[in-house]
Design an enzyme around this catalytic site. Structure first.
Site, short mmCIF file in Angstrom:
data_model
loop_
_atom_site.label_atom_id
_atom_site.label_comp_id
_atom_site.label_asym_id
_atom_site.label_seq_id
_atom_site.Cartn_x
_atom_site.Cartn_y
_atom_site.Cartn_z
N ASP A 44 0.77 -1.21 0.10
CA ASP A 44 0.03 -0.01 -0.16
C ASP A 44 0.87 1.17 0.28
OD1 ASP A 44 -2.50 1.65 0.11
OD2 ASP A 44 -1.66 2.23 2.09
N SER B 92 -6.74 -0.26 0.01
CA SER B 92 -5.76 0.55 0.58
C SER B 92 -5.95 0.49 2.14
CB SER B 92 -5.78 1.90 0.01
OG SER B 92 -4.91 3.02 0.68
N LYS C 158 -4.27 -1.64 5.58
CA LYS C 158 -3.84 -1.16 6.67
C LYS C 158 -4.38 -1.40 8.17
CE LYS C 158 -3.63 3.07 5.11
NZ LYS C 158 -3.63 3.31 3.57
N1 URA Z 1 -7.04 6.65 2.66
C1 URA Z 1 -6.15 5.64 2.46
O1 URA Z 1 -5.53 5.20 3.24
N2 URA Z 1 -6.39 5.30 1.28
C2 URA Z 1 -7.26 5.53 0.01
O2 URA Z 1 -7.00 5.04 -0.79
C3 URA Z 1 -7.86 6.72 0.43
C4 URA Z 1 -7.84 7.20 1.65
#
Ligand code: URA
Length: 434
Positions: free
Chosen positions: A161, A183, A187
């Site tokens: 990411d 994304s 995380k």
């Molecule tokens: N926040 C993120 O971590 N990723 C994205 O793609 C959009 C907002």
């Protein structure tokens, strides 16, 4: 399959298998597949989309690209909040210390600016010395002992990411439900949390501008979270104007401090307390929403939330004194106030244009390697519904780039639309997606 074949398959709108997605993500993370081929695949996904299975496979590949945290040793509920991205959105900086004071562990992994939207990491890094790249051990220690640690994709957390995010930032491939979902959720799942509240922005400053698209994104995020056994809720909130008055990095940090000192703008505090209440109610299902809001207000009003922020800043290598004496922060060399020349009421604000103006002033990146000018940014003089007379301040620009300030100043008034009569302002908290 060759990367070329995978790109071609997606560009024709065909479904990629989990193996193909994984092969590509692994190859890119390891440096075997270059940025230009990955940009092409991202654009193909952006245009052709991905179905639920592909989105899950992408999330899994990104999650498996690195380490996952284990907070089973935590004494309390472990949770986080994440926003899909907007302008002036500094909620994470307020929410993390408030939650920590209330006993919630917050292992927060944030992002940098993305497209026109600002990033919590860039805002935190405006504090001299603040380190968002802690080792995983140190971050874990902070979360267990202090209940909060604010980092980026530190160590080996979701390296896929980290790389893709920077590439999307400069290739106009952000506004995509599968890419945003994978994304954010890779995380968040890597954090080892029990609860997650997602702030899904809607409106002209959000990646998803219509309520329908925002709902679809919220549902996608919530279903991935639940699939990984995390209590997940999304709240759709308005982004038809910046949140609060400050847009930038240090200026937003300063506004966050004001919020934690009990002097924050109403809209910023309302979104913070709403999202915080959702986390508190996950931790204690018996808790009533009003009580959850009042608990947060108490720890802001008695100074404990601000004290917590100062402690985090100090423990992460930053200089907490600058937050107590913000007037000592280096000022941008050029400050230009843009005034209204007509009268009426603010009926619309082009929030996207304000986000891009921020980049032009130096608060964001045009290319991956651009440095950030932390003192650049903007302050809103007017928000939706406000009455305006000729000469009133619409917005004030701060930058160290004289030419950029002139360019932005010449156009920025066009971002404000006036009407003769007050126009209804959109609701701030739009809906919840469970
Ligand atoms: N926040 C993120 O971590 N990723 C994205 O793609 C959009 C907002």
């Amino acid at each position: 399959m060759l990367p070329y074949q995978i790109i071609e398959k997606k560009s024709k709108g065909e479904k990629l298998s989990a193996e193909e997605i994984n092969e590509f993500i692994e190859g890119y993370t390891a440096g075997r597949i270059p940025d230009y081929q990955t940009s092409a695949l991202l654009m193909a996904i952006f245009i052709k989309g991905m179905d639920t299975e592909e989105t899950l496979a992408l999330t899994k590949s990104m999650l498996d690209s690195g380490d996952k945290m284990d907070f089973s040793a935590a004494t309390g509920f472990v949770a986080d909040k994440h926003s899909t991205g907007g302008v002036g959105d500094k909620v994470s900086i307020l929410l993390a210390p408030i939650m920590a004071v209330l006993g919630i562990h917050i292992p927060m992994i944030s992002g940098r600016g993305l497209g026109h939207s600002g990033g919590t990491l860039d805002k935190l890094e405006s504090i001299p010395g603040f380190d968002v790249n802690l080792s995983l051990d140190r971050w874990r220690e902070l979360v267990l002992e202090e209940k909060v640690g604010l980092v980026g994709q530190t160590g080996n957390i979701c390296p896929a990411d980290k790389k893709l995010y920077s590439l999307r930032d400069v290739t106009a491939t952000v506004r995509s439900i599968p890419l945003i979902s994978a994304s954010i959720m890779s995380k968040k799942i890597a954090e080892g949390i029990q609860g997650l509240v997602l702030d899904v922005k809607t409106g002209n400053g959000a990646f998803m501008q219509t309520l329908e698209e925002s709902r679809a994104l919220a549902k996608s995020l919530v279903s991935i979270g639940k699939g990984y056994g995390i209590q997940t809720k999304a709240v759709i909130t308005d982004m038809n104007q910046p949140l609060g008055l400050a847009i930038g990095n240090w200026v937003e940090m300063k506004e966050s401090v004001q919020g934690l000192q009990g002097n924050g703008p109403e809209d910023l505090m309302a979104v913070t307390y709403e999202l915080g209440a959702q986390i508190l109610m996950m931790a204690d299902p018996q808790m009533d929403k009003q009580d959850a809001i009042e608990l947060q207000q108490q720890v802001v009003n008695d100074g404990r939330a601000f004290e917590k922020l100062l402690r985090i800043v100090e423990l992460q290598g930053g200089d907490p004194r600058i937050l107590e004496t913000p007037e000592k922060y280096p000022k941008a060399a050029h400050v230009v106030r843009v005034n209204a020349d007509g009268s009426g009421f603010i009926a619309a604000i082009d929030t996207l244009a304000l986000g891009f103006a921020g980049i032009e002033l130096g608060a964001g990146r045009r290319v991956i390697t651009d440095p950030i000018d932390h003192s650049s940014g903007m302050y809103m003089g007017k928000k939706l519904g406000d009455p305006v007379s000729p000469g009133d301040e619409l917005i004030t620009l701060h930058s160290n780039d004289a030419a950029a300030v002139d360019r932005v100043a010449a156009q920025i008034a066009d971002a404000f639309t006036l009407s003769e009569k007050p126009a209804p302002t959109p609701p701030l908290i739009v809906e919840e997606i469970l």
